[in-house]
Scaffold this motif. Structure first.
Motif, PDB file in Angstrom:
ATOM      1  N   GLU A  76      43.042  11.919  52.579  1.00  0.00           N
ATOM      2  CA  GLU A  76      42.579  13.126  53.263  1.00  0.00           C
ATOM      3  C   GLU A  76      43.394  13.425  54.524  1.00  0.00           C
ATOM      4  O   GLU A  76      43.327  14.511  55.063  1.00  0.00           O
TER       5      GLU A  76
ATOM      6  N   LYS B  44      40.618   6.902  49.851  1.00  0.00           N
ATOM      7  CA  LYS B  44      40.162   8.290  49.874  1.00  0.00           C
ATOM      8  C   LYS B  44      40.403   8.879  51.267  1.00  0.00           C
ATOM      9  O   LYS B  44      40.957   9.966  51.417  1.00  0.00           O
ATOM     10  N   HIS B  45      40.061   8.065  52.301  1.00  0.00           N
ATOM     11  CA  HIS B  45      40.254   8.512  53.677  1.00  0.00           C
ATOM     12  C   HIS B  45      41.734   8.810  53.933  1.00  0.00           C
ATOM     13  O   HIS B  45      42.100   9.835  54.479  1.00  0.00           O
TER      14      HIS B  45
ATOM     15  N   LYS C 200      46.291  14.518  56.740  1.00  0.00           N
ATOM     16  CA  LYS C 200      47.449  15.396  56.530  1.00  0.00           C
ATOM     17  C   LYS C 200      48.625  14.874  57.332  1.00  0.00           C
ATOM     18  O   LYS C 200      48.544  14.766  58.553  1.00  0.00           O
TER      19      LYS C 200
END
Ligand code: KIV
Length: 280
Positions: free
Chosen positions: A15, A11-12, A17
């Motif tokens: 996130e 999940k990290h 970019k």
């Protein structure tokens, strides 16, 4: 089923970019400087990416700092792909550019295209870097036609060191300065996403950064450009013999590592390592 830690990690990661050529252009446009360093292996690239570096260059300086060669000329395409693959495995955010080594793009544009495609396909890198201007225009265009982002490199171009005969500052005279400016315009018109300027007067680098719309990354080119790059072994103080004026040394890893090695050798010789807690 992933466990909680694995889920949290993915999940990290999703996130984060990733840096793109569009973001690098936007950084120039809004006046935010681009930070770029070289890396050649997984462990260093992991630390660098975690620190938030924008661009990692898998430079052919690997020939010097990793293999101990005097110049960048001996490194091969296979060796560059090996270094690039290790770097890409570590990356979650940075844009990774790989030098196409000497002899793998200059002679003919088909070979340039083949070399770039091998780098992109086999390493997973995001772009390639080439040295030169007008002379390699056809190769640059061919690589770009395959959708591979290209970074140019002008000024002191180490792959041409035997033509220059010296690592002295380039483009000090008007004729060479004008050619460099023309070359930068050619690379911009071809569609390169950025240009490295190495070891040239800062007034000339400023002029290039003002006249050319794409990001200009300097090494020994002064402060008036859109970003900076250094060789990681030089800025960490691992290479001690290379001390040009443009180099700022951010650590003295040579001394730190020597101290650790001395201690280890002494502990082994004195039977201090391993102790009871370090044994099974
Ligand atoms: O190979 C390299 O590390 C480079 C930098 C000096 C820009 O080309």
């Amino acid at each position: 089923m992933p466990n909680n830690t694995q889920f949290a990690m993915s999940k990290h990661q999703s996130e984060i970019k990733r840096v793109t050529t569009h973001q690098l252009q936007a950084m120039k446009d809004r006046g935010e400087k681009i930070a770029m360093l070289t890396a050649y292996d997984y462990s260093m690239a992991r630390i660098l990416d975690g620190a938030g570096i924008d661009v990692i260059l898998v430079g052919d300086s690997a020939s010097n700092v990793m293999a101990g060669n005097e110049t960048t000329l001996p490194i091969t395409l296979d060796q560059m792909i090996y270094h690039a693959t290790s770097v890409v495995r570590a990356i979650t955010r940075a844009f990774v550019v790989v030098d196409i080594p000497f002899g793998s793009y200059q002679g003919n544009s088909n070979e340039a295209l083949r070399s770039s495609i091998r780098i992109m396909k086999e390493s997973g890198a995001h772009g390639v870097k080439v040295e030169g201007g007008e002379e390699i225009k056809e190769s640059v265009e061919r690589i770009l036609s395959a959708g591979v982002p290209v970074m140019g490199h002008l000024g002191l171009t180490p792959q041409s060191i035997f033509k220059f005969g010296t690592y002295a500052v380039r483009a000090k005279d008007q004729q060479e300065a004008e050619k460099l400016l023309d070359d930068a315009r050619i690379l911009e018109q071809c569609g390169c996403f950025a240009i490295v300027l190495e070891k040239i007067p800062s007034s000339l680098a400023k002029k290039v950064a003002e006249e050319v719309s794409i990001p200009i990354i300097g090494i020994g080119a002064g402060p008036f450009v859109d970003g900076q790059v250094l060789v990681i072994h030089d800025m960490l103080g691992i290479t001690q013999e290379f001390q040009p004026r443009f180099l700022r040394q951010y650590a003295d890893l040579d001394a730190v590592m020597k101290k650790a090695f001395d201690q280890y050798i002494s502990d082994v010789k004195n039977n201090d390592f391993p102790n009871k807690e370090e044994s099974y």
